[in-house]
Design a protein around this motif. Structure first.
Motif, PDB file in Angstrom:
ATOM      1  N   PHE A  24       0.838  -1.147  -0.017  1.00 53.50           N
ATOM      2  CA  PHE A  24       0.008  -0.045   0.020  1.00 53.50           C
ATOM      3  C   PHE A  24       0.871   1.109   0.296  1.00 53.50           C
ATOM      4  O   PHE A  24       1.978   1.294   0.756  1.00 53.50           O
ATOM      5  CB  PHE A  24      -1.034   0.113   1.328  1.00 53.50           C
ATOM      6  CG  PHE A  24      -1.967   1.116   1.282  1.00 53.50           C
ATOM      7  CD1 PHE A  24      -3.247   0.682   0.578  1.00 53.50           C
ATOM      8  CD2 PHE A  24      -2.072   2.146   1.815  1.00 53.50           C
ATOM      9  CE1 PHE A  24      -4.164   1.838   0.312  1.00 53.50           C
ATOM     10  CE2 PHE A  24      -2.787   3.158   2.080  1.00 53.50           C
ATOM     11  CZ  PHE A  24      -4.290   2.899   0.953  1.00 53.50           C
ATOM     12  N   ASP A  25       0.369   2.291  -0.684  1.00 56.33           N
ATOM     13  CA  ASP A  25       1.347   3.648  -0.797  1.00 56.33           C
ATOM     14  C   ASP A  25       1.628   3.963   0.595  1.00 56.33           C
ATOM     15  O   ASP A  25       0.786   4.251   1.408  1.00 56.33           O
ATOM     16  CB  ASP A  25       0.392   4.504  -1.666  1.00 56.33           C
ATOM     17  CG  ASP A  25       1.028   5.865  -1.783  1.00 56.33           C
ATOM     18  OD1 ASP A  25       1.940   5.958  -2.708  1.00 56.33           O
ATOM     19  OD2 ASP A  25       0.819   6.617  -0.901  1.00 56.33           O
ATOM     20  N   SER A  26       2.887   4.444   0.821  1.00 56.62           N
ATOM     21  CA  SER A  26       3.137   4.745   2.385  1.00 56.62           C
ATOM     22  C   SER A  26       2.702   6.103   2.654  1.00 56.62           C
ATOM     23  O   SER A  26       2.408   6.556   3.612  1.00 56.62           O
ATOM     24  CB  SER A  26       4.838   4.587   2.248  1.00 56.62           C
ATOM     25  OG  SER A  26       5.416   5.693   1.398  1.00 56.62           O
ATOM     26  N   ARG A  31      -1.145   9.047   5.858  1.00 60.61           N
ATOM     27  CA  ARG A  31      -2.214  10.017   6.079  1.00 60.61           C
ATOM     28  C   ARG A  31      -3.495   9.486   6.779  1.00 60.61           C
ATOM     29  O   ARG A  31      -4.095  10.070   7.357  1.00 60.61           O
ATOM     30  CB  ARG A  31      -2.854  10.587   4.626  1.00 60.61           C
ATOM     31  CG  ARG A  31      -4.003  11.407   4.700  1.00 60.61           C
ATOM     32  CD  ARG A  31      -3.850  12.871   5.127  1.00 60.61           C
ATOM     33  NE  ARG A  31      -2.582  13.304   5.671  1.00 60.61           N
ATOM     34  CZ  ARG A  31      -2.425  14.173   6.830  1.00 60.61           C
ATOM     35  NH1 ARG A  31      -3.147  14.574   7.530  1.00 60.61           N
ATOM     36  NH2 ARG A  31      -1.001  14.499   7.087  1.00 60.61           N
ATOM     37  N   VAL A  32      -3.579   8.126   6.367  1.00 57.56           N
ATOM     38  CA  VAL A  32      -4.967   7.568   6.895  1.00 57.56           C
ATOM     39  C   VAL A  32      -4.585   7.252   8.414  1.00 57.56           C
ATOM     40  O   VAL A  32      -5.539   7.409   9.388  1.00 57.56           O
ATOM     41  CB  VAL A  32      -5.064   6.036   6.271  1.00 57.56           C
ATOM     42  CG1 VAL A  32      -6.262   5.194   7.279  1.00 57.56           C
ATOM     43  CG2 VAL A  32      -5.778   6.179   4.896  1.00 57.56           C
ATOM     44  N   GLU A  33      -3.503   6.675   8.825  1.00 55.48           N
ATOM     45  CA  GLU A  33      -3.153   6.401  10.282  1.00 55.48           C
ATOM     46  C   GLU A  33      -3.239   7.897  11.202  1.00 55.48           C
ATOM     47  O   GLU A  33      -3.633   7.671  12.108  1.00 55.48           O
ATOM     48  CB  GLU A  33      -1.746   5.923  10.440  1.00 55.48           C
ATOM     49  CG  GLU A  33      -1.539   4.420   9.920  1.00 55.48           C
ATOM     50  CD  GLU A  33      -0.449   3.794   9.743  1.00 55.48           C
ATOM     51  OE1 GLU A  33       0.658   4.820   9.606  1.00 55.48           O
ATOM     52  OE2 GLU A  33      -0.300   2.626   9.604  1.00 55.48           O
ATOM     53  N   ILE A  34      -2.694   8.857  10.424  1.00 59.85           N
ATOM     54  CA  ILE A  34      -2.640  10.138  11.252  1.00 59.85           C
ATOM     55  C   ILE A  34      -4.272  10.783  11.467  1.00 59.85           C
ATOM     56  O   ILE A  34      -4.485  11.076  12.549  1.00 59.85           O
ATOM     57  CB  ILE A  34      -1.933  11.388  10.443  1.00 59.85           C
ATOM     58  CG1 ILE A  34      -0.430  11.020  10.513  1.00 59.85           C
ATOM     59  CG2 ILE A  34      -2.172  12.739  11.105  1.00 59.85           C
ATOM     60  CD1 ILE A  34       0.459  11.848   9.708  1.00 59.85           C
ATOM     61  N   HIS A  50      -9.105   0.478   5.754  1.00 61.63           N
ATOM     62  CA  HIS A  50      -7.763   0.356   5.655  1.00 61.63           C
ATOM     63  C   HIS A  50      -7.045  -0.320   6.864  1.00 61.63           C
ATOM     64  O   HIS A  50      -6.491  -1.213   6.769  1.00 61.63           O
ATOM     65  CB  HIS A  50      -7.346   1.746   5.545  1.00 61.63           C
ATOM     66  CG  HIS A  50      -7.407   2.581   4.176  1.00 61.63           C
ATOM     67  ND1 HIS A  50      -8.514   3.398   4.449  1.00 61.63           N
ATOM     68  CD2 HIS A  50      -6.992   2.486   3.141  1.00 61.63           C
ATOM     69  CE1 HIS A  50      -8.814   3.856   3.230  1.00 61.63           C
ATOM     70  NE2 HIS A  50      -7.733   3.545   2.292  1.00 61.63           N
ATOM     71  N   LEU A  51      -7.591   0.037   8.113  1.00 66.38           N
ATOM     72  CA  LEU A  51      -7.019  -0.514   9.301  1.00 66.38           C
ATOM     73  C   LEU A  51      -7.431  -1.683   9.294  1.00 66.38           C
ATOM     74  O   LEU A  51      -6.697  -2.904   9.830  1.00 66.38           O
ATOM     75  CB  LEU A  51      -7.401   0.236  10.403  1.00 66.38           C
ATOM     76  CG  LEU A  51      -6.927   1.795  10.512  1.00 66.38           C
ATOM     77  CD1 LEU A  51      -7.003   2.503  11.695  1.00 66.38           C
ATOM     78  CD2 LEU A  51      -5.273   1.664  10.342  1.00 66.38           C
ATOM     79  N   ALA A  52      -8.829  -2.170   9.161  1.00 63.89           N
ATOM     80  CA  ALA A  52      -9.445  -3.412   9.389  1.00 63.89           C
ATOM     81  C   ALA A  52      -8.939  -4.469   8.569  1.00 63.89           C
ATOM     82  O   ALA A  52      -8.537  -5.881   8.850  1.00 63.89           O
ATOM     83  CB  ALA A  52     -10.676  -3.490   9.087  1.00 63.89           C
ATOM     84  N   GLU A  53      -8.359  -4.158   7.587  1.00 65.74           N
ATOM     85  CA  GLU A  53      -7.675  -4.912   6.624  1.00 65.74           C
ATOM     86  C   GLU A  53      -6.000  -4.907   6.504  1.00 65.74           C
ATOM     87  O   GLU A  53      -5.196  -5.543   5.711  1.00 65.74           O
ATOM     88  CB  GLU A  53      -8.177  -4.847   4.997  1.00 65.74           C
ATOM     89  CG  GLU A  53      -9.553  -5.046   5.140  1.00 65.74           C
ATOM     90  CD  GLU A  53     -10.304  -4.568   3.481  1.00 65.74           C
ATOM     91  OE1 GLU A  53      -9.405  -4.450   2.500  1.00 65.74           O
ATOM     92  OE2 GLU A  53     -11.544  -4.664   3.481  1.00 65.74           O
ATOM     93  N   LYS A  54      -5.612  -4.137   7.466  1.00 70.83           N
ATOM     94  CA  LYS A  54      -4.036  -3.958   7.791  1.00 70.83           C
ATOM     95  C   LYS A  54      -3.395  -3.378   6.692  1.00 70.83           C
ATOM     96  O   LYS A  54      -2.218  -3.919   6.379  1.00 70.83           O
ATOM     97  CB  LYS A  54      -3.472  -5.262   8.358  1.00 70.83           C
ATOM     98  CG  LYS A  54      -4.090  -5.461   9.656  1.00 70.83           C
ATOM     99  CD  LYS A  54      -3.644  -6.806  10.071  1.00 70.83           C
ATOM    100  CE  LYS A  54      -4.114  -7.133  11.693  1.00 70.83           C
ATOM    101  NZ  LYS A  54      -5.250  -8.212  11.552  1.00 70.83           N
ATOM    102  N   PHE A  55      -3.883  -2.616   5.824  1.00 69.44           N
ATOM    103  CA  PHE A  55      -3.377  -1.899   4.581  1.00 69.44           C
ATOM    104  C   PHE A  55      -2.818  -3.107   3.511  1.00 69.44           C
ATOM    105  O   PHE A  55      -1.865  -2.916   3.002  1.00 69.44           O
ATOM    106  CB  PHE A  55      -2.148  -1.160   4.917  1.00 69.44           C
ATOM    107  CG  PHE A  55      -2.910   0.117   5.586  1.00 69.44           C
ATOM    108  CD1 PHE A  55      -3.157   1.236   4.936  1.00 69.44           C
ATOM    109  CD2 PHE A  55      -2.695   0.231   6.962  1.00 69.44           C
ATOM    110  CE1 PHE A  55      -3.523   2.170   5.621  1.00 69.44           C
ATOM    111  CE2 PHE A  55      -3.021   1.369   7.741  1.00 69.44           C
ATOM    112  CZ  PHE A  55      -3.802   2.341   6.811  1.00 69.44           C
ATOM    113  N   GLU A  56      -3.706  -4.196   3.600  1.00 73.14           N
ATOM    114  CA  GLU A  56      -3.302  -5.582   2.873  1.00 73.14           C
ATOM    115  C   GLU A  56      -4.638  -5.657   1.565  1.00 73.14           C
ATOM    116  O   GLU A  56      -5.582  -5.183   2.054  1.00 73.14           O
ATOM    117  CB  GLU A  56      -3.055  -6.635   3.526  1.00 73.14           C
ATOM    118  CG  GLU A  56      -1.837  -6.493   4.423  1.00 73.14           C
ATOM    119  CD  GLU A  56      -1.769  -7.741   5.325  1.00 73.14           C
ATOM    120  OE1 GLU A  56      -2.586  -8.801   5.313  1.00 73.14           O
ATOM    121  OE2 GLU A  56      -0.635  -7.812   6.222  1.00 73.14           O
TER     122      GLU A  56
END
Length: 167
Positions: A24-26, A31-34, A50-56
């Motif tokens: 996933f684009d770093s 930006r999502v994590e912040i 994004h978080l539920a799928e652990k950016f996978e």
């Protein structure tokens, strides 16, 4: 009590288009994590694929993903869409985010669109004009944490006063 205590926020944005070589684009991940961290620190309950799928790449079926995301949309108080642009200033396409924006506005949920204000022409007229049909605020993708939180706080208190359901 925190400013967003008890507020349920669904955070969405492109996923599939942001995978390069199975990673996933770093920048977007950051930006999502912040965004999620800021909302949680203000007391919000945050839903995020994004978080539920652990950016996978999703391990759920299409039916499972759709049912989960629709359930989150029904129960959220506000939808936050992160809409980055590519290196040419064109919005990164995301059918899923477009559907979630459609659900949120159809349900008259408050929506915050975080987009790159340097490239507003890169977004469709329908994205830029959603405030014509629903409570929508446009903030820059790189807006301050405080600006995002105060916007959500204001929008959710207004929607409650106007009788717009919180789920």
């Amino acid at each position: 009590m925190s400013l967003l205590e008890g507020i349920r926020v669904l955070v969405g944005g492109p996923m599939k288009a942001l995978f390069k070589a199975n990673a996933f684009d770093s920048d977007m991940r950051q930006r999502v994590e912040i965004t999620v961290s800021s909302l949680r620190s203000a007391g919000a309950l945050v839903y995020s694929a994004h978080l539920a799928e652990k950016f996978e790449i999703a391990r759920l079926t299409s039916v499972q993903t759709t049912a989960r995301d629709f359930r989150w949309q029904l129960s959220c108080d506000v939808y936050v869409a992160l809409l980055p642009v590519d290196e040419f200033g064109v919005a990164i396409p995301s059918a899923g985010t477009s559907i979630e924006l459609g659900w949120a506005t159809a349900f008259r949920k408050p929506v915050v669109i975080l987009s790159d204000h340097a490239y507003t022409a890169g977004y469709s007229h329908l994205v830029r004009g959603l405030q014509a049909v629903s409570p929508v605020e446009h903030l820059d993708l790189w807006s301050s944490r405080e600006q995002l939180i105060s916007t959500i706080s204001r929008m959710t208190s207004v929607s409650t006063e106007e009788g717009i359901s919180r789920g």
